[in-house]
Motif scaffolding. Structure first.
Motif, short mmCIF file in Angstrom:
data_model
loop_
_atom_site.label_atom_id
_atom_site.label_comp_id
_atom_site.label_asym_id
_atom_site.label_seq_id
_atom_site.Cartn_x
_atom_site.Cartn_y
_atom_site.Cartn_z
N ASN A 86 0.90 -1.28 0.01
CA ASN A 86 0.07 0.02 0.10
C ASN A 86 0.91 1.24 -0.25
OD1 ASN A 86 -2.59 1.18 -0.30
ND2 ASN A 86 -2.75 1.28 2.03
N GLN A 87 1.94 1.15 -0.78
CA GLN A 87 2.91 2.48 -0.94
C GLN A 87 3.01 3.13 -2.15
OE1 GLN A 87 4.85 3.27 1.72
NE2 GLN A 87 3.51 1.69 2.92
N VAL A 88 1.73 3.15 -2.98
CA VAL A 88 1.38 3.83 -4.19
C VAL A 88 0.80 5.00 -4.13
CG1 VAL A 88 0.63 3.67 -6.61
CG2 VAL A 88 1.49 1.64 -5.52
N PRO A 89 1.42 6.17 -4.11
CA PRO A 89 0.73 7.66 -4.02
C PRO A 89 -0.46 7.78 -4.73
CG PRO A 89 3.04 7.76 -4.52
CD PRO A 89 2.68 6.50 -4.68
N ASP A 90 -1.52 8.41 -4.06
CA ASP A 90 -2.67 8.53 -4.72
C ASP A 90 -2.99 9.13 -6.11
OD1 ASP A 90 -3.83 7.54 -2.41
OD2 ASP A 90 -4.30 9.50 -1.52
N PHE A 91 -1.83 9.73 -6.34
CA PHE A 91 -1.88 10.32 -7.79
C PHE A 91 -1.86 9.27 -8.85
CE2 PHE A 91 0.64 11.83 -11.40
CZ PHE A 91 0.07 12.89 -11.70
N PHE A 92 -1.14 8.31 -8.55
CA PHE A 92 -1.28 6.97 -9.56
C PHE A 92 -2.56 6.31 -9.28
CE2 PHE A 92 3.25 7.67 -8.69
CZ PHE A 92 3.70 8.06 -9.85
N VAL A 93 -3.15 5.40 -10.46
CA VAL A 93 -4.20 4.49 -10.44
C VAL A 93 -3.65 3.34 -10.46
CG1 VAL A 93 -6.07 3.95 -11.75
CG2 VAL A 93 -5.52 6.41 -11.61
N VAL A 94 -4.24 2.31 -9.64
CA VAL A 94 -3.65 0.92 -9.65
C VAL A 94 -4.76 0.07 -10.35
CG1 VAL A 94 -2.94 -0.87 -8.20
CG2 VAL A 94 -2.20 1.32 -7.69
N SER A 95 -4.26 -0.84 -11.18
CA SER A 95 -5.47 -1.79 -11.71
C SER A 95 -4.73 -3.02 -11.90
CB SER A 95 -6.00 -1.46 -13.06
OG SER A 95 -6.75 -2.25 -13.41
N GLY A 96 -4.91 -3.86 -10.94
CA GLY A 96 -4.17 -5.15 -11.07
C GLY A 96 -2.86 -4.91 -10.44
N THR A 97 -1.91 -5.20 -11.35
CA THR A 97 -0.49 -5.05 -11.07
C THR A 97 0.35 -3.87 -11.94
OG1 THR A 97 0.38 -6.61 -12.64
CG2 THR A 97 0.04 -7.40 -10.15
N THR A 98 -1.00 -3.24 -12.54
CA THR A 98 -0.57 -2.30 -13.27
C THR A 98 -0.76 -0.81 -12.65
OG1 THR A 98 -1.07 -3.17 -15.28
CG2 THR A 98 -0.92 -0.87 -15.64
N ILE A 99 0.23 0.22 -12.70
CA ILE A 99 0.00 1.50 -11.99
C ILE A 99 0.17 2.63 -13.12
CG2 ILE A 99 1.09 3.06 -10.47
CD1 ILE A 99 2.52 0.71 -9.18
#
Length: 186
Positions: A86-99
């Motif tokens: 859970n270390q992906v900043p909110d600016f990015f969109v996560v879908s599966g393993t794709t950011i």
């Protein structure tokens, strides 16, 4: 009741605006509106680039923390590690393993790859102007490579450009009109 008599001089006096004057006013208004929308687009793009830089620097700090003590990052895609922690900043969109990122409306990707004692953070899908603005003044990395591939070069320990990067250098690095990929190595 007294009536006023119109003379020839009175008939020549203009009442209101001519069609030419009205058209000129409409053209000026249209140009002002177009300029405002153009300026808003530039401001939005600059904001997105600033947010992207900040988010990438945050990812950089998170990835550095993964190898604290071990000194190794493995040899593969680290996106899932970021997502699971859970270390992906909110600016990015996560879908599966794709950011993905929204800069320039391209839905470019963020790809983090371990390269043994080094790692590469790749930002794909950047238009030329966005690539230049992203790189200009960017610091905090050992090397920077720019191409159109979603995979960082095989040998990231040599070559590339050493930050900080000037606008002139960024302009020479970001050569593709669209689809520039920036590989940031630490």
């Amino acid at each position: 009741m007294k009536t006023q008599r119109m003379t020839k001089a009175d008939l020549g006096k203009q009442q209101g605006f001519s069609l030419t004057e009205l058209m000129l006013v409409l053209v000026v208004i249209a140009l002002l509106i177009g300029g405002i929308f153009g300026l808003m687009k530039i401001v939005k793009s600059d904001q997105e680039i600033t947010q992207l830089k900040s988010a990438v620097l945050t990812v950089n700090a998170k990835v550095m923390g993964f190898a604290a003590g071990a000194g190794q990052y493995g040899t593969g895609n680290l996106n899932n590690v970021l997502i699971q922690a859970n270390q992906v900043p909110d600016f990015f969109v996560v879908s599966g393993t794709t950011i993905t990122h929204p800069v320039g409306g391209t839905n470019g990707q963020l790809i983090v790859e371990g390269r043994g004692p080094l790692y590469a953070i790749t930002v794909t899908g950047l238009k030329r102007e966005d690539c230049i603005n992203f790189l200009t003044g960017l610091n905090g990395f050992k090397r920077v490579f720019v191409d159109t591939s979603s995979t960082a070069p095989a040998n990231v320990s040599t070559g590339g450009t050493v930050p900080p990067i000037s606008k002139i250098t960024a302009t020479s690095l970001c050569t593709a009109t669209t689809g520039n990929a920036v590989h940031l190595v630490n």
